[in-house]
Design an enzyme around this catalytic site. Structure first.
Site, short mmCIF file in Angstrom:
data_model
loop_
_atom_site.label_atom_id
_atom_site.label_comp_id
_atom_site.label_asym_id
_atom_site.label_seq_id
_atom_site.Cartn_x
_atom_site.Cartn_y
_atom_site.Cartn_z
N HIS A 294 1.56 4.52 -2.86
CA HIS A 294 1.71 5.99 -2.82
C HIS A 294 2.96 6.44 -3.59
CE1 HIS A 294 -1.63 6.65 -0.20
NE2 HIS A 294 -1.13 5.98 0.81
N HIS B 164 0.84 -1.21 0.00
CA HIS B 164 0.00 0.00 0.00
C HIS B 164 0.88 1.26 0.00
CE1 HIS B 164 -3.27 2.77 1.31
NE2 HIS B 164 -2.28 3.33 1.99
N GLU B 165 1.92 1.26 0.83
CA GLU B 165 2.80 2.44 0.87
C GLU B 165 3.54 2.60 -0.45
OE1 GLU B 165 2.22 4.49 3.08
OE2 GLU B 165 1.15 3.18 4.48
ZN LIG Z 1 -2.04 5.30 2.50
#
Ligand SMILES: [Zn+2]
Length: 239
Positions: free
Chosen positions: A109, A105-106
């Site tokens: 980004h 998830h990171e």
């Molecule tokens: Zn996030």
């Protein structure tokens, strides 16, 4: 009656914001239990969160982002200014599906940043005003209201400025939602398509990521309801 007590014991506050706070508490509990559950499953790929993150960065040809451990539970984040992916100890070293899901998830980004994903750029642009807003807005509103109760006319103006600043905080939270949902969608896709998780494992990863997304939804609703509560106090005054 103590004028400050009015703001904190006002039953209208609980009516406006109470349900959203309950939702936020429920979402927090949900994320903790989903995280604990996914933490019990070792990923078939045997990769740690940091290793999986590095692989995903490599697949996307992103070479200017470094990965560092950070000592705070669930403190994982991507820092677009310094191009650093900071992962909490459990995620950095852990080889569970929870670690892989959050690490991916990171990285999501970081991919958004590398591909100039619109909502991320807007969110980052709002950061300075939103952080001023989150520190000052409620104080300005309360001081403004107190002054206007004391019949000082500029009190109302002060409260309206505070309300406007709080509006930036709400806007930030709203723009943040597509950013977070998109990062989680990318995370699941990239883990699956590169064989870092199996379709069965993906279901468990999805549980953690959707629980985490719920906390952002709850935070946004809380911010909107808080704003409506103060707006009713500020704009409801006729004098
Ligand atoms: Zn996030």
């Amino acid at each position: 009656m103590n004028i400050l007590a009015f703001f904190y014991i006002n039953p209208m506050y609980l009516i406006y914001v109470g349900p959203a706070i309950l939702l936020a508490i429920w979402a927090q509990m949900k994320v903790k239990s989903a995280y604990a559950e996914a933490g019990r499953y070792a990923a078939g790929s045997r990769l740690s969160g940091a290793e999986a993150a590095q692989r995903i960065l490599n697949y996307h040809g992103i070479t200017d982002v470094s990965i560092e451990p950070v000592k705070s539970f669930l403190g994982d984040h991507y820092d677009p200014r310094h191009k650093v992916l900071r992962l909490s100890p459990d995620v950095y070293q852990g080889r569970s599906l929870a670690s892989l899901g959050i690490a991916a998830h990171e990285v999501g980004h970081a991919i958004q940043d590398a591909t100039s994903y619109g909502p991320l750029a807007i969110r980052n642009g709002l950061v300075p005003m939103a952080s001023i807003g989150s520190q000052l807005s409620i104080g300005l509103i309360i001081v403004g209201l107190i002054l206007s109760y004391m019949a000082m006319s500029f009190g109302q103006a002060l409260a309206v400025i505070g309300l406007g600043l709080f509006g930036v905080v709400v806007l930030f939270q709203l723009v943040n939602l597509p950013v977070e949902f998109n990062a989680s969608r990318r995370a699941r896709q990239v883990l699956l398509s590169n064989g870092l998780v199996t379709p069965v494992e993906d279901k468990i990863v999805a549980k953690v990521l959707s629980a985490a997304a719920m906390t952002y939804v709850a935070a946004t609703i809380t911010a909107i309801m808080t704003m409506l509560y103060y707006a009713s106090l500020v704009l409801g005054r006729r004098d």
